[in-house]
Design a protein around this motif. Structure first.
Motif, short mmCIF file in Angstrom:
data_model
loop_
_atom_site.label_atom_id
_atom_site.label_comp_id
_atom_site.label_asym_id
_atom_site.label_seq_id
_atom_site.Cartn_x
_atom_site.Cartn_y
_atom_site.Cartn_z
N CYS A 26 0.75 -1.36 -0.02
CA CYS A 26 -0.09 -0.09 0.05
C CYS A 26 0.89 1.17 -0.03
CB CYS A 26 -1.02 -0.13 1.30
SG CYS A 26 -2.07 -1.28 1.39
N THR A 27 0.48 2.20 -0.89
CA THR A 27 1.34 3.41 -0.92
C THR A 27 0.52 4.68 -0.38
OG1 THR A 27 0.58 3.78 -2.99
CG2 THR A 27 2.61 2.45 -2.80
N ASP A 28 -0.48 4.36 0.53
CA ASP A 28 -1.22 5.71 1.02
C ASP A 28 -0.30 6.71 1.72
OD1 ASP A 28 -3.36 4.79 -0.41
OD2 ASP A 28 -4.17 3.64 1.58
N PRO A 29 -0.27 7.80 1.66
CA PRO A 29 0.42 8.60 2.52
C PRO A 29 0.12 8.66 4.06
CG PRO A 29 -0.11 9.89 0.62
CD PRO A 29 -0.88 8.73 0.59
N VAL A 30 0.96 8.33 4.99
CA VAL A 30 0.53 8.16 6.24
C VAL A 30 -0.46 9.36 6.85
CG1 VAL A 30 1.13 8.01 8.69
CG2 VAL A 30 2.41 6.93 6.80
N GLY A 58 2.80 -1.41 4.63
CA GLY A 58 1.99 -0.11 4.51
C GLY A 58 0.41 -0.32 4.48
N CYS A 59 0.06 -1.24 4.32
CA CYS A 59 -1.60 -1.83 4.36
C CYS A 59 -1.88 -2.36 5.93
CB CYS A 59 -1.58 -3.08 3.47
SG CYS A 59 -1.26 -2.80 1.97
N TYR A 60 -3.35 -2.16 6.48
CA TYR A 60 -3.79 -2.65 7.64
C TYR A 60 -3.99 -4.24 7.06
CZ TYR A 60 -4.81 1.93 9.66
OH TYR A 60 -4.77 3.23 10.26
N GLU A 61 -3.62 -5.06 7.97
CA GLU A 61 -3.66 -6.45 7.97
C GLU A 61 -4.70 -6.82 9.06
OE1 GLU A 61 -1.08 -10.02 9.31
OE2 GLU A 61 -0.51 -9.57 7.18
N VAL A 62 -5.67 -7.45 8.89
CA VAL A 62 -6.52 -7.78 9.95
C VAL A 62 -6.80 -9.08 10.21
CG1 VAL A 62 -8.99 -7.42 10.63
CG2 VAL A 62 -7.93 -5.59 9.36
N GLU A 75 -6.52 -7.76 3.95
CA GLU A 75 -5.72 -6.59 3.81
C GLU A 75 -6.61 -5.15 3.36
OE1 GLU A 75 -2.73 -5.95 0.40
OE2 GLU A 75 -1.73 -7.13 2.14
N TYR A 76 -6.49 -4.35 4.08
CA TYR A 76 -7.01 -2.86 3.57
C TYR A 76 -6.02 -2.07 3.51
CZ TYR A 76 -11.52 -5.16 5.40
OH TYR A 76 -12.44 -6.13 5.67
N SER A 77 -6.63 -1.33 2.49
CA SER A 77 -6.05 0.25 2.07
C SER A 77 -6.18 1.12 3.37
CB SER A 77 -6.50 0.90 0.84
OG SER A 77 -5.80 2.05 0.70
N PRO A 78 -5.14 1.64 4.03
CA PRO A 78 -5.56 2.20 5.16
C PRO A 78 -6.10 3.78 5.15
CG PRO A 78 -3.11 2.34 4.86
CD PRO A 78 -3.71 1.47 3.80
#
Length: 141
Positions: A26-30, A58-62, A75-78
């Motif tokens: 995931c490449t979303d800015p923090v 860089g991804c949320y892992e649930v 896995e979710y995009s944060p």
């Protein structure tokens, strides 16, 4: 000399394989990330029990269990909290059909798979295309 060549080939291979793996991150800015608690609440509203949420590549892992008691890893995009990947271990409860996009009332009463006779009737009902016939608008000029 052979050892030096082999080392160079291995290093080049590692460089290219690392680049391929990095594209799955995931490449979303923090600064754009939503809190983990928002994701937890969304999943719990669906009847899922969340055991943990961590950051991986860089991804949320649930990890947790769904409303039927099946273990899942997602896995979710944060930033958007959109799901990117879902793995479910079905322990004899439910199946993939429970996760397909259907209207809410169809989930509760999903129909059994078609019988062989129903499949044959469906095949016979299909129109047979005429050979040599064009489909779509005729060409001009």
């Amino acid at each position: 000399m052979k050892l030096l060549t082999l080392t160079g080939v291995v290093l080049v291979g590692l460089a290219f394989s690392g680049g391929a793996l990095a594209s799955d991150d995931c490449t979303d800015p923090v600064a754009d990330w939503q809190p983990r608690e928002v994701l937890r609440q969304q999943l719990e509203q669906q009847g899922w029990e969340v055991q943990r949420i961590k950051v991986d590549d860089g991804c949320y892992e649930v990890r947790g269990t769904d409303k039927l008691g099946n273990r899942f890893k997602a896995e979710y995009s944060p930033a958007s909290l959109q799901i990117r990947e879902l793995k479910i271990k079905f322990d004899g409860k439910g199946g993939a059909r429970d996760y397909l996009d259907q209207k809410p009332d169809q989930r509760a009463k999903s129909s059994p798979p078609p019988t062989r006779l129903q499949e044959q009737q469906h095949e016979q009902a299909r129109p047979i295309p005429l050979s040599g016939r064009r489909h779509g608008p005729a060409r001009t000029g």
